[in-house]
Design a protein around this motif. Structure first.
Motif, PDB file in Angstrom:
ATOM      1  N   LEU A  61      -1.486   9.810   1.952  1.00  0.00           N
ATOM      2  CA  LEU A  61      -0.708   9.715   0.713  1.00  0.00           C
ATOM      3  C   LEU A  61      -1.473  10.285  -0.468  1.00  0.00           C
ATOM      4  CD1 LEU A  61       0.944   6.181   0.862  1.00  0.00           C
ATOM      5  CD2 LEU A  61       2.087   8.390   0.922  1.00  0.00           C
ATOM      6  N   GLN A  62      -2.782  10.160  -0.404  1.00  0.00           N
ATOM      7  CA  GLN A  62      -3.620  10.635  -1.507  1.00  0.00           C
ATOM      8  C   GLN A  62      -4.141  12.048  -1.252  1.00  0.00           C
ATOM      9  OE1 GLN A  62      -6.672   7.692  -2.056  1.00  0.00           O
ATOM     10  NE2 GLN A  62      -5.227   6.099  -2.585  1.00  0.00           N
ATOM     11  N   GLY A  63      -3.746  12.652  -0.137  1.00  0.00           N
ATOM     12  CA  GLY A  63      -4.169  14.006   0.171  1.00  0.00           C
ATOM     13  C   GLY A  63      -5.610  14.133   0.596  1.00  0.00           C
ATOM     14  N   LYS A  64      -6.179  13.039   1.103  1.00  0.00           N
ATOM     15  CA  LYS A  64      -7.579  13.053   1.542  1.00  0.00           C
ATOM     16  C   LYS A  64      -7.652  13.258   3.047  1.00  0.00           C
ATOM     17  CE  LYS A  64      -9.134   9.751  -1.947  1.00  0.00           C
ATOM     18  NZ  LYS A  64      -9.693   8.408  -2.142  1.00  0.00           N
ATOM     19  N   ALA A 108      -2.952   5.758   4.257  1.00  0.00           N
ATOM     20  CA  ALA A 108      -3.236   5.689   2.820  1.00  0.00           C
ATOM     21  C   ALA A 108      -3.930   6.965   2.345  1.00  0.00           C
ATOM     22  CB  ALA A 108      -4.086   4.460   2.512  1.00  0.00           C
ATOM     23  N   ASP A 109      -4.865   7.473   3.143  1.00  0.00           N
ATOM     24  CA  ASP A 109      -5.553   8.720   2.789  1.00  0.00           C
ATOM     25  C   ASP A 109      -4.575   9.885   2.744  1.00  0.00           C
ATOM     26  OD1 ASP A 109      -7.998   7.478   2.521  1.00  0.00           O
ATOM     27  OD2 ASP A 109      -8.773   8.133   4.462  1.00  0.00           O
ATOM     28  N   LEU A 122       0.806  -1.225   0.000  1.00  0.00           N
ATOM     29  CA  LEU A 122       0.000   0.000   0.000  1.00  0.00           C
ATOM     30  C   LEU A 122       0.840   1.277   0.000  1.00  0.00           C
ATOM     31  CD1 LEU A 122      -2.703  -1.141   2.576  1.00  0.00           C
ATOM     32  CD2 LEU A 122      -2.868  -1.162   0.083  1.00  0.00           C
ATOM     33  N   TYR A 123       2.144   1.130   0.011  1.00  0.00           N
ATOM     34  CA  TYR A 123       3.061   2.285  -0.012  1.00  0.00           C
ATOM     35  C   TYR A 123       2.858   3.206   1.185  1.00  0.00           C
ATOM     36  CZ  TYR A 123       3.462   0.554  -4.756  1.00  0.00           C
ATOM     37  OH  TYR A 123       3.631  -0.270  -5.841  1.00  0.00           O
ATOM     38  N   VAL A 124       2.568   2.614   2.342  1.00  0.00           N
ATOM     39  CA  VAL A 124       2.436   3.383   3.574  1.00  0.00           C
ATOM     40  C   VAL A 124       3.656   3.103   4.444  1.00  0.00           C
ATOM     41  CG1 VAL A 124      -0.091   3.433   3.543  1.00  0.00           C
ATOM     42  CG2 VAL A 124       1.092   1.580   4.740  1.00  0.00           C
TER      43      VAL A 124
END
Length: 91
Positions: A82-85, A79-80, A53-55
């Motif tokens: 990383l996606q800017g959420k 994970a969020d 998951l690239y975390v």
């Protein structure tokens, strides 16, 4: 990714690392008490999730993970990020 999707990833990582059936794993399962994971199996599961998951789990975060739900929630937040959420429930 949905919470159910994250649960499937986490349960899969734990099952593969510990050699147990994913069907034995619930959100409420305590990693060491219920699933009887060794500290090495916990770290190996985390490493697998980091790779997939690239975390990145920090030592501080790892110390607070006791249950599968803890791991799912932390993984979701990372994970969020990383996606800017914004994580669910936070504004």
């Amino acid at each position: 990714m949905t919470k159910e999707g994250l649960f499937d990833k986490v349960a899969g990582a734990i099952a593969e690392t510990a050699g147990i059936s994913a069907a034995e794993i619930t959100m409420e399962s305590n990693l060491m008490d219920d699933l009887e994971l060794s500290s090495m199996e916990v770290y190996m599961s985390l490493a697998k999730l980091e790779e997939e998951l690239y975390v990145r789990f920090t030592d501080r975060v790892i110390m607070d993970i006791m249950t599968v739900e803890d791991l799912v929630n932390v993984t979701g937040v990372l994970a969020d990020a990383l996606q800017g959420k914004t994580p669910a429930g936070q504004t």
